[in-house]
Design a protein around this motif. Sequence first.
Motif, PDB file in Angstrom:
ATOM      1  N   UNK A  19     -35.230  -3.447 -12.815  1.00  0.00           N
ATOM      2  CA  UNK A  19     -36.068  -3.409 -14.028  1.00  0.00           C
ATOM      3  C   UNK A  19     -35.794  -4.649 -14.884  1.00  0.00           C
ATOM      4  N   UNK A  20     -34.529  -5.039 -14.995  1.00  0.00           N
ATOM      5  CA  UNK A  20     -34.186  -6.235 -15.763  1.00  0.00           C
ATOM      6  C   UNK A  20     -34.813  -7.486 -15.179  1.00  0.00           C
ATOM      7  N   UNK A  21     -34.785  -7.606 -13.856  1.00  0.00           N
ATOM      8  CA  UNK A  21     -35.407  -8.761 -13.192  1.00  0.00           C
ATOM      9  C   UNK A  21     -36.915  -8.737 -13.417  1.00  0.00           C
ATOM     10  N   UNK A  22     -37.512  -7.572 -13.343  1.00  0.00           N
ATOM     11  CA  UNK A  22     -38.953  -7.434 -13.565  1.00  0.00           C
ATOM     12  C   UNK A  22     -39.326  -7.853 -14.992  1.00  0.00           C
ATOM     13  N   UNK A  23     -38.550  -7.416 -15.960  1.00  0.00           N
ATOM     14  CA  UNK A  23     -38.804  -7.795 -17.357  1.00  0.00           C
ATOM     15  C   UNK A  23     -38.641  -9.301 -17.524  1.00  0.00           C
ATOM     16  N   UNK A  24     -37.598  -9.857 -16.929  1.00  0.00           N
ATOM     17  CA  UNK A  24     -37.340 -11.299 -17.057  1.00  0.00           C
ATOM     18  C   UNK A  24     -38.471 -12.119 -16.461  1.00  0.00           C
ATOM     19  N   UNK A  25     -38.948 -11.718 -15.306  1.00  0.00           N
ATOM     20  CA  UNK A  25     -40.034 -12.470 -14.657  1.00  0.00           C
ATOM     21  C   UNK A  25     -41.366 -12.279 -15.373  1.00  0.00           C
ATOM     22  N   UNK A  26     -41.620 -11.074 -15.856  1.00  0.00           N
ATOM     23  CA  UNK A  26     -42.892 -10.793 -16.526  1.00  0.00           C
ATOM     24  C   UNK A  26     -43.026 -11.583 -17.820  1.00  0.00           C
ATOM     25  N   UNK A  27     -41.957 -11.588 -18.617  1.00  0.00           N
ATOM     26  CA  UNK A  27     -42.019 -12.237 -19.918  1.00  0.00           C
ATOM     27  C   UNK A  27     -41.400 -13.631 -19.925  1.00  0.00           C
ATOM     28  N   UNK A  28     -40.971 -14.116 -18.752  1.00  0.00           N
ATOM     29  CA  UNK A  28     -40.374 -15.434 -18.599  1.00  0.00           C
ATOM     30  C   UNK A  28     -39.262 -15.679 -19.613  1.00  0.00           C
ATOM     31  N   UNK A  29     -38.357 -14.721 -19.702  1.00  0.00           N
ATOM     32  CA  UNK A  29     -37.228 -14.797 -20.621  1.00  0.00           C
ATOM     33  C   UNK A  29     -36.138 -15.654 -19.974  1.00  0.00           C
ATOM     34  N   UNK A  30     -35.522 -16.572 -20.736  1.00  0.00           N
ATOM     35  CA  UNK A  30     -34.507 -17.448 -20.141  1.00  0.00           C
ATOM     36  C   UNK A  30     -33.119 -16.797 -20.034  1.00  0.00           C
ATOM     37  N   UNK A  31     -33.097 -15.507 -19.804  1.00  0.00           N
ATOM     38  CA  UNK A  31     -31.852 -14.742 -19.624  1.00  0.00           C
ATOM     39  C   UNK A  31     -31.940 -14.094 -18.249  1.00  0.00           C
ATOM     40  N   UNK A  32     -30.858 -14.100 -17.474  1.00  0.00           N
ATOM     41  CA  UNK A  32     -30.924 -13.480 -16.145  1.00  0.00           C
ATOM     42  C   UNK A  32     -31.340 -12.009 -16.215  1.00  0.00           C
ATOM     43  N   UNK A  33     -32.102 -11.598 -15.236  1.00  0.00           N
ATOM     44  CA  UNK A  33     -32.576 -10.224 -15.177  1.00  0.00           C
ATOM     45  C   UNK A  33     -31.451  -9.212 -15.089  1.00  0.00           C
TER      46      UNK A  33
END
Length: 125
Positions: A19-33
């Motif tokens: 879920x963390x990786x999905x959130x990171x990729x969806x919102x292009x957050x510069x924090x590892x998923x």
Amino acid sequence: MKGIRIVLQIACLYFFYWIGVLIQRTFEIPVPGSIIGMLLLFFLLLSGIVKDRLLDEGSGLLLRYMPLFFVPATVGVIRYPDVFAGKGSLILLALLLSTFLVMVISGLVGQKAVELADKRKKRGV
């Protein structure tokens, strides 16, 4: 039966990672998923939505074998002695100091978490 429970608990931990990786990729957050997933699990544990006993055995198993995950990194460092040729003593000092700080801070956080858990149990929460 216990083995299946541990596998399900580890799968649940992996689900939070995913879920963390999905959130990171969806919102292009510069924090590892993985960090996002860990924070999500942390807040769900704090809020009481997820009970710690639901993940207790699986997380305990992973923590028990965690030192084995560091062996490949250590072996990888040994393969490159030229990196340590010039400033090796400074790198070694930084490595020892950072390891010591991580151990001390982790110990203090762990003690505080146990104290808080004991207080919550005494209050019946």
